[in-house]
Scaffold this motif. Structure first.
Motif, PDB file in Angstrom:
ATOM      1  N   UNK A 564      70.352  34.038  21.715  1.00 45.05           N
ATOM      2  CA  UNK A 564      70.862  35.410  21.789  1.00 45.05           C
ATOM      3  C   UNK A 564      72.377  35.431  21.630  1.00 45.05           C
ATOM      4  N   UNK A 565      73.045  34.508  22.273  1.00 49.19           N
ATOM      5  CA  UNK A 565      74.504  34.434  22.184  1.00 49.19           C
ATOM      6  C   UNK A 565      74.955  34.117  20.767  1.00 49.19           C
ATOM      7  N   UNK A 566      74.285  33.186  20.123  1.00 44.76           N
ATOM      8  CA  UNK A 566      74.638  32.829  18.747  1.00 44.76           C
ATOM      9  C   UNK A 566      74.479  34.023  17.812  1.00 44.76           C
ATOM     10  N   UNK A 567      73.359  34.750  17.968  1.00 44.24           N
ATOM     11  CA  UNK A 567      73.138  35.926  17.106  1.00 44.24           C
ATOM     12  C   UNK A 567      74.201  36.989  17.365  1.00 44.24           C
ATOM     13  N   UNK A 568      74.550  37.172  18.651  1.00 42.69           N
ATOM     14  CA  UNK A 568      75.503  38.215  19.026  1.00 42.69           C
ATOM     15  C   UNK A 568      76.895  37.938  18.456  1.00 42.69           C
ATOM     16  N   UNK A 569      77.298  36.668  18.419  1.00 44.58           N
ATOM     17  CA  UNK A 569      78.661  36.327  18.017  1.00 44.58           C
ATOM     18  C   UNK A 569      78.780  35.903  16.553  1.00 44.58           C
ATOM     19  N   UNK A 570      77.670  35.963  15.815  1.00 47.72           N
ATOM     20  CA  UNK A 570      77.706  35.575  14.402  1.00 47.72           C
ATOM     21  C   UNK A 570      77.729  36.807  13.499  1.00 47.72           C
ATOM     22  N   UNK A 571      78.234  36.619  12.290  1.00 48.18           N
ATOM     23  CA  UNK A 571      78.307  37.728  11.332  1.00 48.18           C
ATOM     24  C   UNK A 571      76.981  37.861  10.580  1.00 48.18           C
ATOM     25  N   UNK A 572      76.750  39.024   9.969  1.00 44.39           N
ATOM     26  CA  UNK A 572      75.478  39.242   9.263  1.00 44.39           C
ATOM     27  C   UNK A 572      75.212  38.227   8.146  1.00 44.39           C
ATOM     28  N   UNK A 573      76.285  37.720   7.524  1.00 49.63           N
ATOM     29  CA  UNK A 573      76.086  36.796   6.403  1.00 49.63           C
ATOM     30  C   UNK A 573      76.126  35.323   6.831  1.00 49.63           C
ATOM     31  N   UNK A 574      76.227  35.067   8.130  1.00 54.61           N
ATOM     32  CA  UNK A 574      76.089  33.691   8.630  1.00 54.61           C
ATOM     33  C   UNK A 574      74.603  33.390   8.834  1.00 54.61           C
ATOM     34  N   UNK A 575      74.218  32.134   8.747  1.00 54.92           N
ATOM     35  CA  UNK A 575      72.826  31.730   8.965  1.00 54.92           C
ATOM     36  C   UNK A 575      72.744  30.915  10.253  1.00 54.92           C
ATOM     37  N   UNK A 576      71.971  31.425  11.204  1.00 57.01           N
ATOM     38  CA  UNK A 576      71.870  30.787  12.514  1.00 57.01           C
ATOM     39  C   UNK A 576      70.463  30.230  12.691  1.00 57.01           C
ATOM     40  N   UNK A 577      70.359  28.960  13.039  1.00 59.94           N
ATOM     41  CA  UNK A 577      69.031  28.358  13.150  1.00 59.94           C
ATOM     42  C   UNK A 577      68.911  27.391  14.315  1.00 59.94           C
ATOM     43  N   UNK A 578      67.665  27.129  14.669  1.00 61.16           N
ATOM     44  CA  UNK A 578      67.375  26.068  15.641  1.00 61.16           C
ATOM     45  C   UNK A 578      66.971  24.849  14.829  1.00 61.16           C
ATOM     46  N   UNK A 579      67.748  23.778  15.011  1.00 61.84           N
ATOM     47  CA  UNK A 579      67.542  22.623  14.145  1.00 61.84           C
ATOM     48  C   UNK A 579      66.550  21.633  14.726  1.00 61.84           C
ATOM     49  N   UNK A 580      66.188  21.840  15.983  1.00 59.07           N
ATOM     50  CA  UNK A 580      65.234  20.943  16.626  1.00 59.07           C
ATOM     51  C   UNK A 580      65.601  20.737  18.073  1.00 59.07           C
ATOM     52  N   UNK A 581      64.584  20.783  18.974  1.00 62.67           N
ATOM     53  CA  UNK A 581      64.852  20.570  20.387  1.00 62.67           C
ATOM     54  C   UNK A 581      65.877  21.544  20.913  1.00 62.67           C
ATOM     55  N   UNK A 582      66.954  20.981  21.517  1.00 61.22           N
ATOM     56  CA  UNK A 582      68.011  21.832  22.069  1.00 61.22           C
ATOM     57  C   UNK A 582      69.214  21.907  21.141  1.00 61.22           C
TER      58      UNK A 582
END
Length: 667
Positions: A564-582
């Motif tokens: 949630x924090x990553x999505x909130x602080x990232x821009x619309x054209x950034x790509x946010x992902x979970x790369x595995x585990x934590x």
């Protein structure tokens, strides 16, 4: 004993979110329980109420104080509770007594910086008053019960304020920085919603099940439950009252963040038939009677508030202009003659291709001069052409045409509401204006829909040939429109499934497959000199300890908070992902290394702040993250090399103490 309708948290869940010091958690006072019983009993007598009030000196003093106040202007002092009940009115005394008792026994405290109990209490009274008014409007048989449900709907927040492992003041402060739904953020940060917590204590205190259901589901979906008509209506009443209260600036905290109405509310309450002026007037009168006692600042300007209510109701019920599908008229059609039009929509999963090929097939089967697809633009309440086929080359820009959906629109409104084909021939002023825009005398319009909701209209005319459109053709085209709707629905489901397949099931972020594909595209652009590219790898510090000490569910909650924090602080054209585990990854397009470091540091600080808020929820562990940053430069051979550099920087951040951001050269 609660039945399966009321799904309550487990005691172990409660222990995760509360400190559970029984001395501080409010008990349910016997006088309050008896008052609830009288308030819910429409047959209770004046004598019953007077006797109860007299048993509690505090309540008696309040009631006599109110009846002898300047507000009522009586010529002599009233000294007997029974007389006060007569002067004030039975219903008024019931509400005042319940309000005073609940406030004194449960909610009263000194004013706090963020979670102001007086402000919160004003909200509770407002929702209670609105609930009673809506109950009377909808003919709910127990308006007193609706009042009580509204009064107590949010008391889970008081429990959080008293005993939450996460300080509720800190939660409110944190929420002011975001734009999401408060109940969602409450579940993420506090570990549970106030609705579930309130329902748990309702059960613990053996409150009526109808009250517990209203507390539990005033934010949640409830269509799946085996509820009686009355139970569903009560929940809907409290949900609507809560929503209206927020829109009027009377939320439980001083933040403009109205909740979202569940679809079930509109199914149980016909919003278009609610007399909002009557409800507002009732609320004004009731709230003004108590505002002086509680020192409320009460909003004014009825007309402004009426307009605000209407706007919010429209936002929360975007489908109210449509009626449910009635039984369609049937007519025998020779399907073999229109087989091309019927089969064509199902030959693609691309919506644009489906529409284009369907228009071509309809032209082949029916030979109209022009065909077009119109979509409803909901915020403008109009129809606009989004695709067309001009077989006679009129060179008209049909996409510039807009048809208002209003009371003069005639056949267009009928087509949308009744979901059936219509011949438009200029019977109303709206129809005439539409035909003038198309430069024709008549057109046929046929709706296509999905899940009983109109998603567009097929339009056809003979602008050049002037051939009269035979009504018999309507039902054949309706069959084609039905296939078009099904095809678009299938395409939507396919695209949705494809999107879901690229997301991490737990956090909702992009998964590794999606991130790898997007990073490859971004890397190619960076190599071509189209944009800067940086990468941030983020890892939760000591994550295994969260799982080992508090369980995997707590670990999952931590990952969701990070996401949630990553999505909130990232821009619309950034790509946010979970790369595995934590481990998380963020692709920063159009971003050089210094800016990427600033971004990573913002993330680190925000998670550190969250960790301080959660210190009582996860005692003995501080939630922090470490981050490694890399940047594309000419010596970086491929995307894997870029990841490896960021990963190396992350490893160094871990080695040198954690809770830090590290970047290293790309050599």
């Amino acid at each position: 004993m609660m039945n399966d309708k009321l799904i309550l948290p487990l005691e172990s869940d409660i222990e995760q979110v509360l400190k559970l010091d029984v001395k501080e958690v409010p008990s349910f006072h016997p006088v309050m329980a008896k008052l609830l019983e009288i308030c819910s009993d429409e047959d209770a007598s004046t004598q019953d109420l007077s006797k109860l009030v007299e048993t509690d000196p505090g309540i008696s003093a309040k009631v006599l104080g109110i009846v002898n106040s300047a507000l009522y202007g009586l010529r002599r002092n009233i000294t007997a509770v029974s007389e006060a009940v007569i002067y004030l009115g039975f219903d008024e005394v019931k509400r005042l007594c319940l309000g005073v008792t609940v406030f004194e026994k449960m909610f009263k405290s000194k004013k706090k910086k963020q979670f102001d109990r007086i402000f919160f209490w004003r909200h509770c009274l407002c929702v209670a008053t609105l609930s009673k008014a809506i109950a009377e409007e909808t003919r709910y048989p127990k308006p007193g019960e609706a009042y009580v449900s509204g009064l107590l709907h949010d008391f889970g927040k008081i429990i959080f304020d008293l005993q939450g492992r996460v300080n509720y003041d800190d939660f409110i402060t944190n929420v002011t920085k975001s734009t999401g739904q408060m109940i969602t953020e409450e579940r993420e940060l506090m570990g549970m919603g106030h609705d579930d917590l309130g329902a748990y204590y309702s059960s613990l205190w053996h409150l009526p099940e109808s009250l517990a259901l209203a507390i539990k589901y005033h934010h949640q979906r409830y269509e799946h439950l085996d509820l009686s008509k009355e139970e569903a209506l009560l929940i809907s009443i409290v949900s609507l009252a809560n929503f209206l209260s927020w829109t009027q600036g009377m939320g439980s905290v001083d933040i403009i963040r109205p909740p979202i109405l569940q679809p079930e509310v509109e199914k149980n309450i016909n919003l278009s038939k609610i007399d909002l002026i009557k409800i507002i007037t009732h609320m004004d009168r009731e709230m003004k009677n108590t505002s002086e006692f509680y020192n409320f600042v009460f909003p004014s300007s009825n007309q402004f508030r009426e307009n605000l209510l209407r706007a919010n109701l429209k936002l929360c019920s975007i489908n109210t202009i449509y009626y449910h599908l009635e039984e369609q008229q049937t007519k025998t059609v020779d399907v073999s003659q229109i087989k091309e039009s019927i089969s064509t929509p199902h030959r693609s999963l691309n919506p644009k291709e489906i529409i284009t090929s369907t228009l071509k097939a309809i032209y082949k089967d029916f030979k109209f001069d022009r065909l077009y697809v119109m979509k409803v633009v909901k915020n403008l309440r109009s129809l606009k052409v989004i695709e067309s086929l001009d077989a006679v080359d009129t060179r008209m820009d049909l996409k510039s045409i807009e048809i208002p959906i209003n009371k003069t629109a005639g056949g267009f409104v009928h087509c949308l509401r009744n979901q059936e084909p219509v011949m438009v021939r200029g019977r109303t002023s709206g129809e005439k204006k539409a035909l003038e825009q198309f430069k024709i005398k008549e057109m046929v319009i046929v709706p296509f829909y999905s899940n009983n909701k109109v998603i567009g209209i097929l339009g056809m005319d003979n602008i050049a040939s002037k051939k009269t459109i035979v009504p018999d053709v309507l039902f054949s085209i309706a069959i084609v429109a039905n296939e078009l709707g099904m095809a678009l629905e299938n395409a939507g489901a396919y695209n949705e499934a494809k999107a879901v397949s690229l997301k991490d099931g737990l956090t909702g972020l992009l998964n590794r497959v999606a991130i790898d594909e997007l990073l490859s595209k971004s890397f190619r652009k960076a190599v071509g000199g189209e944009n800067d590219l940086s990468l941030v790898m983020i890892d939760v510090d000591y994550f295994k300890k969260f799982n080992d000490k508090f369980g995997h569910q707590a670990g999952d909650n931590v990952l969701k908070l990070i996401a949630t924090t990553l999505k909130k602080l990232s821009r619309p054209f950034d790509y946010v992902g979970r790369y595995g585990g934590e481990e998380f990854i963020v692709i920063l397009n159009n971003t050089d290394l210094p800016k990427a470091i600033v971004y990573a540091e913002r993330i680190r600080k925000e998670i550190e702040h969250l960790g301080r808020l959660l210190v009582n929820r996860f005692p003995g562990l501080s939630l922090t993250v470490s981050a490694g940053v890399s940047e594309y430069q000419k010596n970086v051979k491929n995307r894997d090399n870029l990841i490896a550099i960021a990963d190396k920087a992350l490893y160094r951040a871990k080695e040198t103490g954690r809770n830090r951001v590290v970047s290293i050269g790309n050599s």
